[in-house]
Design an enzyme around this catalytic site. Structure first.
Site, mmCIF file in Angstrom:
data_model
loop_
_atom_site.group_PDB
_atom_site.id
_atom_site.type_symbol
_atom_site.label_atom_id
_atom_site.label_comp_id
_atom_site.label_asym_id
_atom_site.label_seq_id
_atom_site.Cartn_x
_atom_site.Cartn_y
_atom_site.Cartn_z
ATOM 1 N N ASP A 1 -1.528 3.187 -0.590
ATOM 2 C CA ASP A 1 -1.565 2.876 0.843
ATOM 3 C C ASP A 1 -2.014 4.010 1.763
ATOM 4 O OD1 ASP A 1 -0.491 0.537 -0.152
ATOM 5 O OD2 ASP A 1 1.465 0.795 0.766
ATOM 6 N N LYS B 1 -1.929 -5.372 -2.356
ATOM 7 C CA LYS B 1 -0.552 -5.832 -2.497
ATOM 8 C C LYS B 1 -0.021 -6.320 -1.165
ATOM 9 C CE LYS B 1 1.619 -1.270 -1.925
ATOM 10 N NZ LYS B 1 2.310 -1.500 -0.678
ATOM 11 N N CYS C 1 6.881 2.309 -0.064
ATOM 12 C CA CYS C 1 6.009 1.902 -1.156
ATOM 13 C C CYS C 1 5.940 2.916 -2.284
ATOM 14 C CB CYS C 1 4.626 1.568 -0.610
ATOM 15 S SG CYS C 1 4.692 0.219 0.594
#
Length: 180
Positions: free
Chosen positions: A10, A84, A117
């Site tokens: 990310d 995701k 995450c």
């Protein structure tokens, strides 16, 4: 190819100044992540780029600039990009299948956010039996609030990395990782 994968979680524009969720130290973390990625490419590691999308939410909107991977860590031609919708990069994605298809036994994790995450993915990787290494200075987070108290980002980072190091694998600096 080595039996190691570098999981880049990310590192998207949403986390930079001007994005909806700017993180403390994101530029330094991304620069270190870029060093880890370059080292991995030279070592023959599988580089897996993970990006978060949140359909219907005000952040990580599919197709938005905020959801794009930041240019500091642009994926190379042919590198897989996993999309995701949950903090855990393994949940409802093809990440585990990709790692297993490539014989990966060890993963190194860089990215954002440390308390979400990165944490969820490292714990899941450990549960799946992968040897995990988290590169602490190639991860970034932000201050949090709980029960009326503000927790500075540096304290969030220290708490998360110490928790991961306690049971979920090795936690090392970029310099330590690239000089092994």
């Amino acid at each position: 190819m080595s039996k190691r994968a570098i999981i880049v979680i990310d590192l998207q524009n949403e986390y930079w100044p001007g994005g909806a969720l700017p993180l403390d130290g994101i530029d330094a973390a991304a620069a270190n992540a870029a060093r880890v990625i370059a080292h991995g490419r030279t070592s023959g590691d599988l580089i897996v780029n993970v990006r978060h999308e949140m359909p219907g939410a005000p952040v990580f909107v599919p197709g938005s600039t905020g959801a794009e991977i930041n240019t500091a860590v642009t994926p190379a031609e042919g590198e897989p990009v996993i999309t995701k919708n949950f903090p855990n990069s393994f949940r409802e994605t093809g990440l585990k299948a990709l790692l297993d298809e490539n014989g990966v036994q060890e993963i190194a994790v860089v990215g954002a956010m440390s308390h979400m995450c990165v944490d969820a993915t490292v714990r899941a990787a450990n549960d799946f039996g992968y040897a995990t290494t988290t590169i602490h200075d190639a991860c970034a987070t932000r201050e949090l609030e709980f029960n009326g108290a503000t927790v500075p980002a540096a304290h969030v980072q220290t708490a998360m990395m110490s928790a991961l190091a306690f049971f979920y694998g090795e936690v090392v600096s970029t310099d330590a990782f690239v000089t092994r």
